[in-house]
Design an enzyme around this catalytic site. Sequence first.
Site, PDB file in Angstrom:
ATOM      1  N   PRO A   2       0.780  -1.228   0.000  1.00  0.00           N
ATOM      2  CA  PRO A   2       0.000   0.000   0.000  1.00  0.00           C
ATOM      3  C   PRO A   2       0.811   1.277   0.000  1.00  0.00           C
ATOM      4  O   PRO A   2       1.840   1.367   0.649  1.00  0.00           O
ATOM      5  CB  PRO A   2      -0.791  -0.098   1.307  1.00  0.00           C
ATOM      6  CG  PRO A   2      -0.059  -1.067   2.144  1.00  0.00           C
ATOM      7  CD  PRO A   2       0.891  -1.832   1.302  1.00  0.00           C
ATOM      8  N   GLU A   3       0.321   2.219  -0.754  1.00  0.00           N
ATOM      9  CA  GLU A   3       0.793   3.592  -0.673  1.00  0.00           C
ATOM     10  C   GLU A   3      -0.347   4.396  -0.053  1.00  0.00           C
ATOM     11  O   GLU A   3      -1.346   3.825   0.376  1.00  0.00           O
ATOM     12  CB  GLU A   3       1.155   4.121  -2.072  1.00  0.00           C
ATOM     13  CG  GLU A   3       2.253   3.309  -2.734  1.00  0.00           C
ATOM     14  CD  GLU A   3       2.658   3.843  -4.098  1.00  0.00           C
ATOM     15  OE1 GLU A   3       2.545   5.057  -4.324  1.00  0.00           O
ATOM     16  OE2 GLU A   3       3.092   3.048  -4.946  1.00  0.00           O
ATOM     17  N   HIS A  93      -0.019 -16.178   7.227  1.00  0.00           N
ATOM     18  CA  HIS A  93       0.869 -15.123   7.702  1.00  0.00           C
ATOM     19  C   HIS A  93       0.128 -14.095   8.549  1.00  0.00           C
ATOM     20  O   HIS A  93       0.430 -12.908   8.503  1.00  0.00           O
ATOM     21  CB  HIS A  93       1.574 -14.408   6.541  1.00  0.00           C
ATOM     22  CG  HIS A  93       2.231 -15.351   5.588  1.00  0.00           C
ATOM     23  ND1 HIS A  93       3.362 -16.067   5.894  1.00  0.00           N
ATOM     24  CD2 HIS A  93       1.884 -15.745   4.335  1.00  0.00           C
ATOM     25  CE1 HIS A  93       3.703 -16.806   4.874  1.00  0.00           C
ATOM     26  NE2 HIS A  93       2.820 -16.653   3.912  1.00  0.00           N
ATOM     27  N   ARG A 112       5.606 -10.719   3.953  1.00  0.00           N
ATOM     28  CA  ARG A 112       7.039 -10.430   3.994  1.00  0.00           C
ATOM     29  C   ARG A 112       7.537  -9.982   5.360  1.00  0.00           C
ATOM     30  O   ARG A 112       8.734  -9.815   5.560  1.00  0.00           O
ATOM     31  CB  ARG A 112       7.379  -9.397   2.917  1.00  0.00           C
ATOM     32  CG  ARG A 112       7.209 -10.010   1.530  1.00  0.00           C
ATOM     33  CD  ARG A 112       7.367  -8.997   0.434  1.00  0.00           C
ATOM     34  NE  ARG A 112       8.745  -8.611   0.245  1.00  0.00           N
ATOM     35  CZ  ARG A 112       9.143  -7.763  -0.698  1.00  0.00           C
ATOM     36  NH1 ARG A 112       8.268  -7.217  -1.491  1.00  0.00           N
ATOM     37  NH2 ARG A 112      10.403  -7.477  -0.833  1.00  0.00           N
TER      38      ARG A 112
END
Length: 278
Positions: A2-3, A93, A112
Site C-alpha cells: 500500500p501507498e 501469515h 514479507r
Amino acid sequence: MPELPEVETIRRVLEPQLKGKLIRQVRLSRPEIISAPTAEEFCRRAEGERICSLGRRGKFLQIELHSGAEIVLHLRMSGCLLLAPKEYPLAKHTHAIFELEEGEELRFSDVRRFGRLWLLAPGQEDCTGRQKLGLEPFDPQLTPEYLQQIWGKKKRPIKDCMLDQQAVAGIGNIYSDEILFRAGIRPDCLGCNLEEEQRQRLAQMIPQTLAYFIEKNAISPQEYLDGGGRDYRNTPFLQVYGHSAQPCPRCGSLLERKVIAGRSSVFCPACQNFLGGS
DNA sequence: CCAACCCCCTGAACGC
DNA sequence: TGCGTTCAGGGGGTTG
C-alpha cells in the site's frame, strides 16, 4: 503493497466498523512485528482499550484509543489489516489478532513481515518515524514554493525526490510514476532542474492524482472482506505503472521502463518530455 | 549533508 | 517438471 491511497482506503472502510469497539484480547504469533513497547506490554496495554477513531499520516495508519493512547501501523510492502468474524478463514501469515466484541477480530497479516506496529501511551514521544514525515499531499501548504524549497537544490532524479517521505508523505513507486506522467515530467529529471511551471504542475497533480485513486479505490466493507483486505480496485486506472512496452494512453508511443534510484519507473518518452537542465 | 550500498522476508514470474 | 534467478508498490541502517 500500500501507498497513501490504499492506506486511506483501509482507514475509510474500517473506521465506521471499528469506532467504539472494545479490544478484549490481543494475540501475537510473531512478537517481532511489535516495534514498541515490548510485545507483552503491547498486548497488556491494548487489552481493555476502546477504539475512538482511525487516522492516517503518510502511509502510517493510526488506531486512536479512548485513553489517548494510539496503535500505529505501517504495512510496508505486504501488510494487511482485516476485520472479520472469528469464524472467517484465517489468512496465511496472520501475525496479530485483536479480539473485539461480538465475535469480531481485527487481523494483521503480512507475508514479507516488513510491517510494524507500535503502541504509544498518551503524550508519549513519537518513536514511529512519523515525526520526520513531510507535508501531507493534501496540505494547502504544498505549493510550488514549498516544492522549490525542498527539491530546488536536489541533484537527484525527481522520482527519487518524490519517494522521500520527508518531503511529501505517502507517495510510493506506483503513484510517483502516475503523478509524473500527468505532470509531463521525466522521472529522471533532476529536482534542481525543475522550473516553475513543473513545480506548479506537481503541486497540482500530487493531491489531484492521489485523490483520484482514493476515489477509485472506494469499496464496501463486504467487498473488502471478500477481497481479503487487499482488493484495491484502482489498478485498472493506472496509466503507466505496470504498462511498460505498451502504448501511451495519451499519445500511443511505447512506454519505457527505466531503473531510477533502484526503483522500476515507467514513463512515456514522448509525453513526459520535460528533462530540464538543457 | 549526501549517495551508494546493505539489510529485512516470501512468493510469483520467468528463463533454461 | 524442476531449479535457479530476478523482481516486487517499503523503509531503516551503515559506510565512505
